[in-house]
Enzyme design. Structure first.
Site, PDB file in Angstrom:
ATOM      1  N   ARG A   1       7.438   2.107   1.570  1.00  0.00           N
ATOM      2  CA  ARG A   1       6.001   2.338   1.717  1.00  0.00           C
ATOM      3  C   ARG A   1       5.721   3.202   2.944  1.00  0.00           C
ATOM      4  NH1 ARG A   1       2.955  -0.158   5.360  1.00  0.00           N
ATOM      5  NH2 ARG A   1       0.692  -0.166   5.109  1.00  0.00           N
TER       6      ARG A   1
ATOM      7  N   CYS B   1       2.792  -2.483  10.339  1.00  0.00           N
ATOM      8  CA  CYS B   1       3.671  -1.748   9.429  1.00  0.00           C
ATOM      9  C   CYS B   1       5.062  -2.364   9.319  1.00  0.00           C
ATOM     10  CB  CYS B   1       3.824  -0.302   9.894  1.00  0.00           C
ATOM     11  SG  CYS B   1       2.292   0.531  10.245  1.00  0.00           S
TER      12      CYS B   1
END
Length: 317
Positions: free
Chosen positions: A219, A178
């Site tokens: 995101r 991530c």
């Protein structure tokens, strides 16, 4: 506190692929050294072998992305990567020396990515930095509503990387994937591999990494909030999504819609858009784009003006 958290992008690479990744990078570096020494025949052979090993690397990951990570987009990309790597290696072995630059790019991508993946200090710094910045964005947007950033619920982790939404009783965790380091390594490798003035390469690197970092934070915030508030837990979505991804818990639908469907498809378009933007400043990247188009179509495609210097060489007459 027991936190039933999902990783925003769950990832657990098999130990054998970690080792193989270093072997692949070493093989590409060996081919690069041979090229720099002017031993092109040896370079072609070494790099063709490196691409073959790269194909094996992706082959070993298909099962993981299909059945553990459960990502349709990444499974398709990894499956396509296997024959694509073999094809590149074959073309190189047959004498398509223009693929040397793409091979250099892969080597540099590995040199950027793997040290971060294998260093506990670097991994921790990246994960917790991204988690804190994501939490700040969620708060700044007024979407926190009781959300707290807590330690990873995993027994063997003390990372401060989990967004816990007490109202919904849901959580999600930031993991290494991530951090956006994968996408940053791609652009770092591509930009480093081309021959261009250092100043333009530095500017291209700053532009691409900055955009990727910002978009990645956005995101992560979107996925965390969508999962925390169950934005996509609609009855019409539950059946198709649970069937497509093999889910048994309806509460995971929002996470998979936000991450595996919306975010991953948008990420593909974002990477293409970033590449186009950076190529406006660093047109040498178009040489790699031309090679990729040749691999896809089998036809030579010119994206740069005929009189432009190919890969930093002498301008064509």
């Amino acid at each position: 506190m027991s936190v039933p958290a999902l990783s925003v992008t769950e990832t657990s690479v098999l130990p054998v692929t970690d080792v193989l990744a270093w072997v692949v990078v070493a093989a590409f570096l060996g081919g690069m050294v041979a090229e720099w020494q002017g031993r092109r025949g040896l370079a072609r052979t070494a790099l063709a072998g490196a691409w073959g090993l790269f194909a094996v690397f992706w082959l070993l990951l298909i099962q993981y992305y299909a059945f553990i990570h459960r990502s349709i987009v990444e499974t398709v990309l990894v499956a396509v990567a296997v024959p694509a790597c073999l094809y590149v290696g074959w073309l190189l072995y047959q004498g398509r020396d223009s693929l040397f630059v793409l091979s250099r790019a892969v080597a540099f991508m590995g040199l950027i990515y793997l040290p971060f993946e294998t260093s506990v200090i670097a991994r921790t710094f990246l994960i917790e930095t991204v988690a804190r910045q994501t939490a700040l964005v969620i708060n700044w947007l007024g979407l926190a509503d009781g959300m707290v950033l807590v330690e990873d619920p995993a027994a063997d982790s003390m990372l401060l990387n989990t967004f816990w939404f007490p109202e919904a009783g849901r959580g999600s965790s930031i993991v290494f994937a991530c951090t956006g380091i994968g996408s940053m390594a791609i652009f770092g490798g591509l930009i480093t591999a081309v021959k261009a003035p250092l100043r333009r390469k530095a500017v291209g690197l700053v532009i691409s990494i900055s955009i990727i970092w910002v978009l990645n934070i956005a995101r992560n915030a979107f996925i965390a909030v969508a999962n925390g508030y169950q934005w996509f837990a609609h009855p019409a979505l539950r059946g198709p999504v649970m069937t497509a991804f093999g889910l048994t818990d309806p509460a995971r639908v929002s996470f998979f819609v936000a991450d595996r469907i919306i975010s991953q498809f948008l990420a593909l378009f974002a990477l293409v858009a970033i590449a186009w933007l950076v190529s406006r400043w660093l047109p040498e990247l178009l040489d790699i784009a031309e090679e990729l188009l040749y691999l896809l179509t089998g036809n030579e495609v010119r994206l740069r003006p005929p009189n432009a210097a190919p890969d930093g060489g002498e301008p064509q007459e």
